[in-house]
Design a protein around this motif. Structure first.
Motif, mmCIF file in Angstrom:
data_model
loop_
_atom_site.group_PDB
_atom_site.id
_atom_site.type_symbol
_atom_site.label_atom_id
_atom_site.label_comp_id
_atom_site.label_asym_id
_atom_site.label_seq_id
_atom_site.Cartn_x
_atom_site.Cartn_y
_atom_site.Cartn_z
ATOM 1 N N ARG A 196 43.659 74.538 72.440
ATOM 2 C CA ARG A 196 43.217 73.398 73.238
ATOM 3 C C ARG A 196 43.465 73.636 74.728
ATOM 4 O O ARG A 196 44.422 74.305 75.115
ATOM 5 C CB ARG A 196 43.944 72.130 72.809
ATOM 6 C CG ARG A 196 43.590 71.651 71.417
ATOM 7 C CD ARG A 196 44.361 70.412 71.057
ATOM 8 N NE ARG A 196 45.808 70.642 71.077
ATOM 9 C CZ ARG A 196 46.716 69.683 71.008
ATOM 10 N NH1 ARG A 196 46.342 68.421 70.922
ATOM 11 N NH2 ARG A 196 48.011 69.981 71.021
ATOM 12 N N ARG A 254 45.747 59.184 62.139
ATOM 13 C CA ARG A 254 44.594 59.278 63.033
ATOM 14 C C ARG A 254 43.270 59.324 62.279
ATOM 15 O O ARG A 254 42.206 59.185 62.897
ATOM 16 C CB ARG A 254 44.706 60.535 63.904
ATOM 17 C CG ARG A 254 45.873 60.539 64.870
ATOM 18 C CD ARG A 254 45.745 61.701 65.835
ATOM 19 N NE ARG A 254 46.939 61.893 66.661
ATOM 20 C CZ ARG A 254 47.072 62.868 67.542
ATOM 21 N NH1 ARG A 254 46.087 63.738 67.720
ATOM 22 N NH2 ARG A 254 48.187 62.993 68.240
ATOM 23 N N MET A 301 48.547 70.523 67.451
ATOM 24 C CA MET A 301 47.167 70.155 67.152
ATOM 25 C C MET A 301 47.113 69.589 65.740
ATOM 26 O O MET A 301 47.869 70.000 64.857
ATOM 27 C CB MET A 301 46.265 71.393 67.244
ATOM 28 C CG MET A 301 44.789 71.089 67.159
ATOM 29 S SD MET A 301 43.817 72.613 67.125
ATOM 30 C CE MET A 301 42.273 72.023 67.786
ATOM 31 N N THR A 302 46.229 68.630 65.521
ATOM 32 C CA THR A 302 46.167 68.009 64.198
ATOM 33 C C THR A 302 45.931 69.033 63.096
ATOM 34 O O THR A 302 45.209 70.018 63.281
ATOM 35 C CB THR A 302 45.057 66.949 64.147
ATOM 36 O OG1 THR A 302 43.814 67.545 64.539
ATOM 37 C CG2 THR A 302 45.380 65.775 65.038
ATOM 38 N N GLU A 347 46.837 64.091 74.583
ATOM 39 C CA GLU A 347 47.276 64.904 75.715
ATOM 40 C C GLU A 347 46.271 64.856 76.870
ATOM 41 O O GLU A 347 46.661 64.866 78.042
ATOM 42 C CB GLU A 347 47.493 66.359 75.282
ATOM 43 C CG GLU A 347 48.730 66.594 74.449
ATOM 44 C CD GLU A 347 48.476 66.538 72.957
ATOM 45 O OE1 GLU A 347 49.268 67.113 72.197
ATOM 46 O OE2 GLU A 347 47.475 65.899 72.552
ATOM 47 N N ASP A 371 42.047 64.552 72.631
ATOM 48 C CA ASP A 371 43.368 64.247 72.083
ATOM 49 C C ASP A 371 44.178 63.421 73.081
ATOM 50 O O ASP A 371 43.849 63.359 74.270
ATOM 51 C CB ASP A 371 44.109 65.549 71.765
ATOM 52 C CG ASP A 371 43.615 66.197 70.482
ATOM 53 O OD1 ASP A 371 42.947 65.507 69.701
ATOM 54 O OD2 ASP A 371 43.894 67.393 70.272
ATOM 55 N N THR A 424 36.196 70.767 73.632
ATOM 56 C CA THR A 424 35.930 69.686 72.691
ATOM 57 C C THR A 424 34.626 69.916 71.965
ATOM 58 O O THR A 424 33.716 70.573 72.474
ATOM 59 C CB THR A 424 35.877 68.329 73.422
ATOM 60 O OG1 THR A 424 35.622 67.277 72.476
ATOM 61 C CG2 THR A 424 34.775 68.306 74.477
ATOM 62 N N SER A 459 45.645 53.577 67.633
ATOM 63 C CA SER A 459 45.691 54.688 66.673
ATOM 64 C C SER A 459 45.787 54.215 65.228
ATOM 65 O O SER A 459 46.237 54.943 64.371
ATOM 66 C CB SER A 459 46.893 55.591 66.993
ATOM 67 O OG SER A 459 48.086 54.841 66.969
ATOM 68 N N ALA A 504 39.039 69.661 64.411
ATOM 69 C CA ALA A 504 40.262 69.279 65.126
ATOM 70 C C ALA A 504 40.030 69.065 66.617
ATOM 71 O O ALA A 504 40.942 68.634 67.319
ATOM 72 C CB ALA A 504 41.343 70.334 64.914
ATOM 73 N N LYS A 505 38.832 69.357 67.114
ATOM 74 C CA LYS A 505 38.535 69.138 68.531
ATOM 75 C C LYS A 505 37.481 68.059 68.740
ATOM 76 O O LYS A 505 36.772 68.049 69.749
ATOM 77 C CB LYS A 505 38.082 70.447 69.194
ATOM 78 C CG LYS A 505 39.182 71.478 69.389
ATOM 79 C CD LYS A 505 38.655 72.685 70.149
ATOM 80 C CE LYS A 505 39.724 73.756 70.332
ATOM 81 N NZ LYS A 505 39.198 74.965 70.991
#
Length: 753
Positions: A186, A309, A273-274, A245, A243, A204, A80, A238-239
């Protein structure tokens, strides 16, 4: 007549408005039969040592299959960046929402109760809840660093940069933290096959990147992972990919020996979520009193959140720092700091909106200082059309641009002179509702990765067409645009064209969707594949018609092949040619590798009214020109502009993800995080311009993020313009009533002193 450039209703919409989309949470695949349900136990504290985790009570709860912590994981380290992000926190948590454990239950309704029984012993540590706290260094989040600065780039600054300037203005411009908040949160569902292969259905933007990340995290080859992106309800950057998870869920499914399903809650999405933006930019601009800017400097501080990230974001801001202007001197540098907040990543525009917001505020500040109309200052400093292709002082290579033309078109459409006259009249009358006009001109980079894209076109035995694209839409209407390109090129009706995407087994190689790259790269790949199919078909048709290949033509109006100059002779349909192709099939699979970044541009004018007694801002008009080259479908093009305008206005007036001094998010629900709605938006007044690029087969540029980039500083500048007579020189976004009222109050106090 070509279908390209005409208004075509989206082919995707029939399903969405009748049977509905099939999102991750809707899936009832046979492979998911007997699936367990998952929930992450997340830290309620921003910064703390984990002294212990007791899962015994949770394991005894009804329906609990497993409770997994970092001690159970045997995943490879998470790559990361400069600091190590854990898959599940083991020793220290660094933001509210960081995952600490994973609970699996037989039924979904059992998740919340079981998660509550996971007892985590936290020893609180001091929070680092923002840029100032990070730069102070009083609390350092990672012991391997001396401070909280995890990246520096650019610089150093030259003390003599502004030596020749008659006027120099400096200001700090905050680009506040935002939540991506897609309509669909998500979600992921996954199952391991008997062959040891993972299939994951993932919400995604990019199945192929997701596959790579899953394979790397799980320590398996990419051939052992299949990712399917079903219908996706928004992503906004953001997708991209998978991620952390998702990797943990896949591991848990292998450990449990059963499929796993996961969908987060809305508040979980807002905190875990970011997030996006979160930059503080100190701008300095200098020049002559005739309006000529001689030098510009931007010093970027990026709040990266707890785990960096996306450290490319501040460097993108540096790259795009000068915007549409031919500044002789430009200096840009950045630092990225870690804080006890949700990690920052790409969000609609990703570094480019921050650059535009900074330079457009700087231009207004400079114009105010020299007493010149902000439109005129911009005209004086624009890069001129004859200078393209133009390489900026920061190294960006702009393809084409008509910046003055875009601004003039917007000002004419808006009636700018009349608006300024109305403003002067209202100011002279002492109207407590102040009128403000805000201008923003922008350029952005789309397809900045330059990574190419895959495309496959196949003519079926019945004459229908199936296309496979590496681009993966999530609401943009891309399938319609690609089908239009194929219909135009092949002469096949839209109803006989199917576009497939988002399945790594069907499209193994792809770059995917981000950075507004889909049409310029994905569309070019489909166009290239269509051309190769045509070339193949011409050879088959020549053999069947007993003519030379050079004498064979495709009548795209009718979708038939014939001998050139003999339209009454025998014609061949696509179905006949596909049949003649036999086992070899009439198909082409290509990789479009010639694409380069393109630079869409535009100009926006916002008209606001500000009640100076309450601080309330009302957006009355927004007039926008967004030039992304030739338009394939005006309907989807306008849809992208509408969405971008709404999102950009929201940042200027409403949206902010706030934390208190202890690192607790104070906008963690939609009751607190302010979305834009139709109530706050006027009808959009759109001005059409189209300046082609030479950098791809279609001449197109990206449009997905452009309107967001221009609208935010236009509205922001309009609010400050409305408040200027009251002594307000600048205020940070969002321009909420409280913030506007406080700025007026502070200016009033300063005037009394």
């Amino acid at each position: 007549m070509s279908i390209v450039g005409t208004r075509v209703v989206r082919v995707e919409d029939q399903k969405l408005i009748t049977t509905g989309g099939a999102y991750v949470d809707d899936l009832r695949e046979e492979a998911l039969s007997g699936a367990v349900h998952a929930v992450f136990v997340r830290s309620p504290i921003a910064h703390a040592r984990i002294e212990g985790i007791d899962v015994s009570a949770a394991l005894e709860a009804p329906g609990v299959v497993a409770v997994l912590t970092a001690a159970d994981l045997d995943l490879a380290p998470h790559d990361s960046g400069p600091v190590q992000e854990p898959w599940l926190a083991a020793d220290v948590v660094r933001y509210v929402g960081e995952p600490v454990a994973l609970v699996l239950t037989e039924e979904r309704y059992q998740l919340a109760d079981a998660a509550e029984l996971v007892d985590v012993d936290y020893d609180p540590l001091d929070a680092v809840a923002g840029i100032d706290a990070a730069l102070s260094g009083e609390t350092v989040l990672f012991p391997e660093f001396e401070d909280n600065v995890v990246q520096t780039h650019g610089g150093p600054f030259d003390d003599a940069t502004f030596a020749d300037c008659e006027v120099v203005v400096t200001e700090s411009v905050l680009n506040q933290r935002l939540a991506a908040a897609p309509l669909e949160v998500r979600g992921a569902s996954c199952a391991w096959g008997e062959d040891g292969r993972l299939t994951m259905w993932l919400s995604t933007q990019n199945a192929q990147i997701g596959r790579s990340q899953l394979a790397m995290g799980l320590g398996v080859g990419e051939e052992s992972v299949r990712v399917i992106a079903p219908d996706v309800g928004g992503g906004f950057g953001a997708k991209i990919g998978a991620d952390p998870e998702a990797i943990v869920l896949a591991w848990a499914a292998r450990r449990a020996g059963r499929p796993v399903r996961w969908t987060e809650s809305r508040s979980e999405n807002l905190t875990a979520m970011t997030h996006g933006r979160a930059q503080r930019n100190t701008v300095t601009i200098g020049g002559r009193r005739d309006g000529t800017v001689l030098a510009y400097r931007i010093d970027v501080v990026q709040d990266a959140g707890a785990y960096p990230r996306a450290l490319f974001l501040p460097t993108l801001t540096e790259l795009m720092a000068p915007g549409v202007y031919r500044f002789p001197k430009v200096e840009a540098a950045s630092r990225a700091v870690v804080t006890t907040t949700t990690p920052i990543a790409a969000y609609r525009g990703a570094g480019r909106p921050e650059a535009t917001a900074a330079v457009e505020r700087a231009m207004d500040l400079f114009a105010a200082e020299i007493g010149m109309d902000p439109a005129e200052v911009r005209r004086i400093n624009f890069i001129r059309p004859e200078e393209f292709p133009y390489t900026t002082a920061t190294g960006a290579s702009y393809d084409t641009g008509e910046y003055a033309k875009a601004l003039d078109a917007v000002l004419e459409a808006a009636g700018y002179a009349e608006l300024r006259a109305e403003q002067e009249r209202r100011r002279a009358e002492g109207d407590v509702v102040a009128l403000g006009l805000g201008i923003a001109t922008y350029v952005e980079i789309t397809g900045g990765d330059g990574g190419g894209e895959s495309g496959r076109v196949e003519i079926n035995r019945d004459g229908s067409v199936t296309a496979y694209t590496g681009s993966s839409p999530h609401g943009q209407g891309l399938a319609t645009s690609l089908a239009m390109l194929l219909s135009d090129r092949l002469g096949v009706p839209l109803g006989k064209i199917t576009v497939k995407h988002g399945d790594t087994d069907e499209v193994p190689k792809a770059v995917g969707t981000f950075g507004s790259r889909s049409l310029q790269f994905g569309g070019s790949a489909i166009r290239q594949a269509a051309d190769e199919v045509i070339a193949h078909a011409r050879e088959i048709a020549a053999e069947l018609l007993e003519a030379g290949a050079d004498d064979i033509e495709l009548d795209a109006e009718r979708g038939v092949w014939q001998v050139r100059g003999a339209p009454s002779s025998t014609v061949l349909t696509w179905a006949r040619l596909a049949e003649a192709a036999g086992e070899t099939k009439l198909t082409a699979d290509v990789w479009f590798a010639d694409g380069k970044p393109t630079f869409p541009f535009g100009a926006h004018l916002a008209v606001v009214e500000v009640d100076t007694e309450t601080g309330k801002v009302v957006l009355r008009r927004i007039v926008a020109a967004d030039d992304a080259g030739p338009v394939v479908n005006p309907l989807t093009f306008r849809g992208q502009r509408h969405g971008g305008l709404g999102q950009g206005v929201a940042q200027a007036l409403l949206e902010v993800m706030n934390y208190d001094s202890d690192g607790n998010p104070t906008t963690a629900t939609l009751a607190d995080y302010s979305f834009i709605t139709a109530t706050e938006l006027p009808d959009f007044e759109l001005v059409d311009l189209a300046t082609p690029t030479t950098r791809n087969l279609l001449g197109v540029k990206g449009i997905g993020e452009a309107a967001t980039i221009g609208s935010t500083p236009a509205v922001h500048n309009a609010v400050v313009d409305a408040l200027a007579p009251y002594g307000v020189r600048h205020l940070d976004m969002p321009a909420t009533p409280m913030r506007v009222w406080a700025a007026l109050d502070e200016a009033g106090k300063a005037e009394k002193k």
